[in-house]
Scaffold this active site. Structure first.
Site, short mmCIF file in Angstrom:
data_model
loop_
_atom_site.label_atom_id
_atom_site.label_comp_id
_atom_site.label_asym_id
_atom_site.label_seq_id
_atom_site.Cartn_x
_atom_site.Cartn_y
_atom_site.Cartn_z
N LEU A 143 20.96 63.37 64.81
CA LEU A 143 21.63 64.69 64.32
C LEU A 143 23.02 64.60 64.06
CD1 LEU A 143 19.64 67.39 66.80
CD2 LEU A 143 19.31 66.51 64.56
N TYR A 144 23.57 63.29 64.88
CA TYR A 144 24.99 63.24 64.86
C TYR A 144 25.40 62.04 64.49
CZ TYR A 144 23.93 67.38 67.55
OH TYR A 144 23.47 68.85 67.81
#
Length: 207
Positions: A143-144
């Protein structure tokens, strides 16, 4: 004329446990000093954590934890509070499975140890502390883009802690770790080495 000279002394890292975190000055009392800190004496998830085995619940769906089995280059830093291993030059080690719903990329490992064999770990089990504690810290690479972005985001960071005991068995990777730590006795000292992080994990059906 007598003149006093200011001499800067280097303080060796003797005990990585946080001073002032236990007893009558521990975090359970901070909430009494300032209302903005009330979670310190009401919260149940702040560090240091004591794991009570009587409160553990068996999870039959818990799977094996996977960590990449390869050597990586790390920069080892004496921070004055702990010893931190930072992965260098784009090195990548991931952990997944177990309780993790995502893949987490390990970006640093923190090592806590004490001045004697009785206590050294930051956390405890049934109020028992261990000589050494390794904390594998990873960010959610699904996600990051990095740990800085993930730090304040949902499901951003994950940690895996390993407690170590002292016995007569031999562990080449563990010996390598402490050989390197002996080279950096003072705050701010650094050194470089290659290490197999998976070799630091205990041999269990879940690792």
């Amino acid at each position: 004329m007598n003149r006093k000279r200011n001499v800067m002394r280097k303080e060796p890292l003797k005990d990585t446990r946080s001073r002032g975190l236990r007893g009558s000055v521990g975090p359970e009392y901070w909430g009494l000093l300032n209302s903005d800190w009330r979670l310190c004496n009401r919260g149940r998830y702040q560090s240091p954590i004591n794991i009570d085995p009587h409160n553990l619940v068996f999870d039959p769906l818990l799977t094996q934890i996977f960590i990449d089995n390869k050597e990586v280059w790390v920069c080892i830093v004496n921070t004055g509070h702990d010893v931190t291993f930072r992965l260098e030059n784009g090195e990548s080690i991931t952990m997944l499975g177990g309780p993790f719903a995502y893949t987490y990329r390990i970006y640093q490992i923190k090592v806590h140890f004490g001045s004697n064999y009785a206590k050294g770990s930051e956390h405890s089990i049934a109020e028992k502390y261990f000589p050494v504690e390794f904390q594998f810290l990873g960010y959610n690479e699904n996600l990051y883009v990095n740990a800085s972005v993930a730090a304040s985001a949902p499901h951003g960071l994950a940690g895996l802690t390993v407690f170590a005991q002292i016995d007569n068995s031999s562990s080449p990777e563990m010996e390598n770790v402490f050989d390197q730590i002996r080279l950096i006795p003072y705050k701010g000292n650094t050194t470089m080495t290659s290490i197999d992080l998976k070799a630091l994990l205990p041999k269990t059906p879940f690792s």
